[in-house]
Design an enzyme around this catalytic site. Sequence first.
Site, PDB file in Angstrom:
ATOM      1  N   SER A 121       0.843  -1.189   0.000  1.00  0.00           N
ATOM      2  CA  SER A 121       0.000   0.000   0.000  1.00  0.00           C
ATOM      3  C   SER A 121       0.881   1.244   0.000  1.00  0.00           C
ATOM      4  O   SER A 121       2.097   1.162   0.202  1.00  0.00           O
ATOM      5  CB  SER A 121      -0.921  -0.003   1.225  1.00  0.00           C
TER       6      SER A 121
ATOM      7  N   GLY B 104       1.944   4.918  -4.246  1.00  0.00           N
ATOM      8  CA  GLY B 104       1.934   6.129  -5.064  1.00  0.00           C
ATOM      9  C   GLY B 104       0.843   6.162  -6.113  1.00  0.00           C
ATOM     10  O   GLY B 104       0.948   6.905  -7.095  1.00  0.00           O
TER      11      GLY B 104
ATOM     12  N   ASP C 196      -6.520  11.860  -1.338  1.00  0.00           N
ATOM     13  CA  ASP C 196      -6.054  11.798  -2.726  1.00  0.00           C
ATOM     14  C   ASP C 196      -6.810  12.772  -3.624  1.00  0.00           C
ATOM     15  O   ASP C 196      -6.274  13.220  -4.643  1.00  0.00           O
ATOM     16  CB  ASP C 196      -6.177  10.373  -3.278  1.00  0.00           C
TER      17      ASP C 196
ATOM     18  N   LYS D  82      14.224  -6.589  -7.145  1.00  0.00           N
ATOM     19  CA  LYS D  82      13.495  -7.833  -7.395  1.00  0.00           C
ATOM     20  C   LYS D  82      12.159  -7.555  -8.084  1.00  0.00           C
ATOM     21  O   LYS D  82      11.408  -6.665  -7.692  1.00  0.00           O
ATOM     22  CB  LYS D  82      13.244  -8.579  -6.083  1.00  0.00           C
ATOM     23  N   THR D  83      11.866  -8.345  -9.104  1.00  0.00           N
ATOM     24  CA  THR D  83      10.610  -8.200  -9.849  1.00  0.00           C
ATOM     25  C   THR D  83       9.558  -9.229  -9.452  1.00  0.00           C
ATOM     26  O   THR D  83       8.415  -9.135  -9.889  1.00  0.00           O
ATOM     27  CB  THR D  83      10.857  -8.344 -11.361  1.00  0.00           C
ATOM     28  N   LYS D  84       9.942 -10.214  -8.635  1.00  0.00           N
ATOM     29  CA  LYS D  84       9.012 -11.302  -8.321  1.00  0.00           C
ATOM     30  C   LYS D  84       7.706 -10.806  -7.686  1.00  0.00           C
ATOM     31  O   LYS D  84       6.620 -11.275  -8.070  1.00  0.00           O
ATOM     32  CB  LYS D  84       9.694 -12.322  -7.408  1.00  0.00           C
TER      33      LYS D  84
ATOM     34  N   THR E 157       6.154  -8.053  -8.186  1.00  0.00           N
ATOM     35  CA  THR E 157       5.361  -7.472  -9.275  1.00  0.00           C
ATOM     36  C   THR E 157       4.761  -8.569 -10.148  1.00  0.00           C
ATOM     37  O   THR E 157       3.586  -8.487 -10.547  1.00  0.00           O
ATOM     38  CB  THR E 157       6.231  -6.530 -10.125  1.00  0.00           C
TER      39      THR E 157
ATOM     40  N   CYS F  79      -9.351  27.585  10.928  1.00  0.00           N
ATOM     41  CA  CYS F  79     -10.501  26.976  11.593  1.00  0.00           C
ATOM     42  C   CYS F  79     -10.265  26.891  13.103  1.00  0.00           C
ATOM     43  O   CYS F  79     -10.462  27.860  13.818  1.00  0.00           O
ATOM     44  CB  CYS F  79     -10.796  25.609  10.977  1.00  0.00           C
TER      45      CYS F  79
ATOM     46  N   ARG G 140     -18.287  22.904  13.217  1.00  0.00           N
ATOM     47  CA  ARG G 140     -19.592  23.096  13.851  1.00  0.00           C
ATOM     48  C   ARG G 140     -19.600  24.333  14.736  1.00  0.00           C
ATOM     49  O   ARG G 140     -20.612  25.001  14.866  1.00  0.00           O
ATOM     50  CB  ARG G 140     -19.958  21.862  14.691  1.00  0.00           C
TER      51      ARG G 140
ATOM     52  N   HIS H   6     -11.120  26.703   5.472  1.00  0.00           N
ATOM     53  CA  HIS H   6      -9.892  25.966   5.146  1.00  0.00           C
ATOM     54  C   HIS H   6      -9.374  26.402   3.776  1.00  0.00           C
ATOM     55  O   HIS H   6      -9.613  25.728   2.760  1.00  0.00           O
ATOM     56  CB  HIS H   6     -10.165  24.457   5.145  1.00  0.00           C
TER      57      HIS H   6
ATOM     58  N   GLU I 295      -6.553  26.119   2.559  1.00  0.00           N
ATOM     59  CA  GLU I 295      -5.564  25.192   1.992  1.00  0.00           C
ATOM     60  C   GLU I 295      -6.158  24.289   0.918  1.00  0.00           C
ATOM     61  O   GLU I 295      -5.443  23.815   0.024  1.00  0.00           O
ATOM     62  CB  GLU I 295      -4.932  24.339   3.098  1.00  0.00           C
TER      63      GLU I 295
END
Length: 551
Positions: free
Chosen positions: A13, A16, A71, A188-190, A192, A380, A460, A505, A507
Amino acid sequence: MPKYVFVTGGVVSSVGKGITTAAIGRLLKSRGLRVALMKLDPYLNVDPGTMSPYQHGEVFVTEDGAETDLDLGHYERFTDENLSRASNVTTGQVYSAVIAKERRGDYLGGTVQVIPHITNEIKARIRQVAELHRPDVIVVEVGGTVGDIEGQPFLEAIRQMRREEGRRNVLYIHVTFLPYIASTGEVKTKPTQHSVKELRAIGIQPDVIICRTDHPVGDDVRAKVALFGDVDEDAVILLPTAETIYEVPLMLERAGLGRYVMEHLGWDDRDPDLADWERMVERLKSPRRRLRIALVGKYVELHDAYLSVVEALRHAGLAHDVAVEIVWVNSTAERSEIEAALRHVNGIVVPGGFGPRGVEGKMLAARYARERGIPYLGLCYGLHMAVIEFARNVLGLCGANSTEIDPETPHPVIDLMPDQRGVEMGGTMRLGRYPCQLVPGTKAALAYGESLVYERHRHRWEVNNAYREAFEAAGFVVSGQSPDGRYVEIMELHDHPWFVGVQFHPEFKSRPNRPHPLFVAFIGVAKHVLREGEQRPLPLAEPVAMPAADD
């Protein structure tokens, strides 16, 4: 009819996928396409609104008031497109909708199953984005990792999408990680290979494999991944760790991803307009000087809890040709630790938050900024902390507080609006886009250069209008309010270089090529406050008396 790009992840996890999805959106938009992005989250929560930041990171708020995955912030910043609540779909939403339909009898007494009812609901929500935004292409990130049990209905749904929409209208991109074994010096590619094998077992053959890596990788690795993944060699994209996330679209473009996606989806490729983006990245990588900005919060161990704030500060730094270095200050730390951290910063930001834990440290930071003339931006909850501190130490209102922290406070300078009393959490906050009328001649009005602005809210509690006159008489003035005068939106100190607190907010609306004006003004003052390396004497301020309490 729109075309679809689905982005899945494998091996680990946090590989990217979100940045990759956002970068793909940037590449397609740079070719003149109308782009929409969305995130499918397999967790059972309806939304992340009540999830701990330690579990989920920040909650990103859209214009229409949806509490969504962080995201979506990447998507908006990379594509400069405002998304909607339709752009974030969770398992909780899908199951709730299906069960509600079953209770209404929409399925005519049929047995409700994962296939077709859950998968049909997922597909309907993907297509809803097409109806709302009318894009040429929708880029869809599937959260989690291939093999997660909760993600299976989503993968089945996107498998069916290619069959229903046509092979030339759907593209699958799989993002994996190539681990480096230090003892042998090998990548290592295994993992993947196994990830792709598992994806193919579901019925999805990836068209593109993007391999994340922290070490240089040769063409032999690309050829091996192509062989075992059954894709063209030019469809294996090697993506090393970038110096800045905003460099990722340029790296993917150089690797040929934009061209490959266009050709696979049946479009003639076009020259991407990335000149402004390239200049922005170059300036990010070569600033003239550095500023140290303290970010005072209680979740600082997980930087993703304040992701949009950090990005907004960096965008503003870019506007002034400076690099912003974040000094992470834990508001739950001892007073001496907080003071030591604040001795050599150019400015202080207290971001949004909830609950009583850590408020002592936040108010100490607000008082220090107020008394020492250090630029302060309260977002806030950061406004609330500044208001309470000012009420106690300037207005002399002993025991002044927010009813969120102390329901029995004798001076509720921060309080619920009457129509919010007695309402439980979860969908009851003031959320999304609201107007703010600015007072001419104030720092806020000068920063915006406008009289009416729209900002995103998530709260709130409000500044209590019963104390407004007392604050303004002491120099802590309201410089922005709702057009009807009911809500205080911005407060600032008259006799201070920059001490501004906002109820919203800002941002969430900052973009790398279009930084938010409040952050730009804040950094503009901060860069003149303190020479690099200089330290201030201790103690910084007297401690702010606060009752001990936990979240």
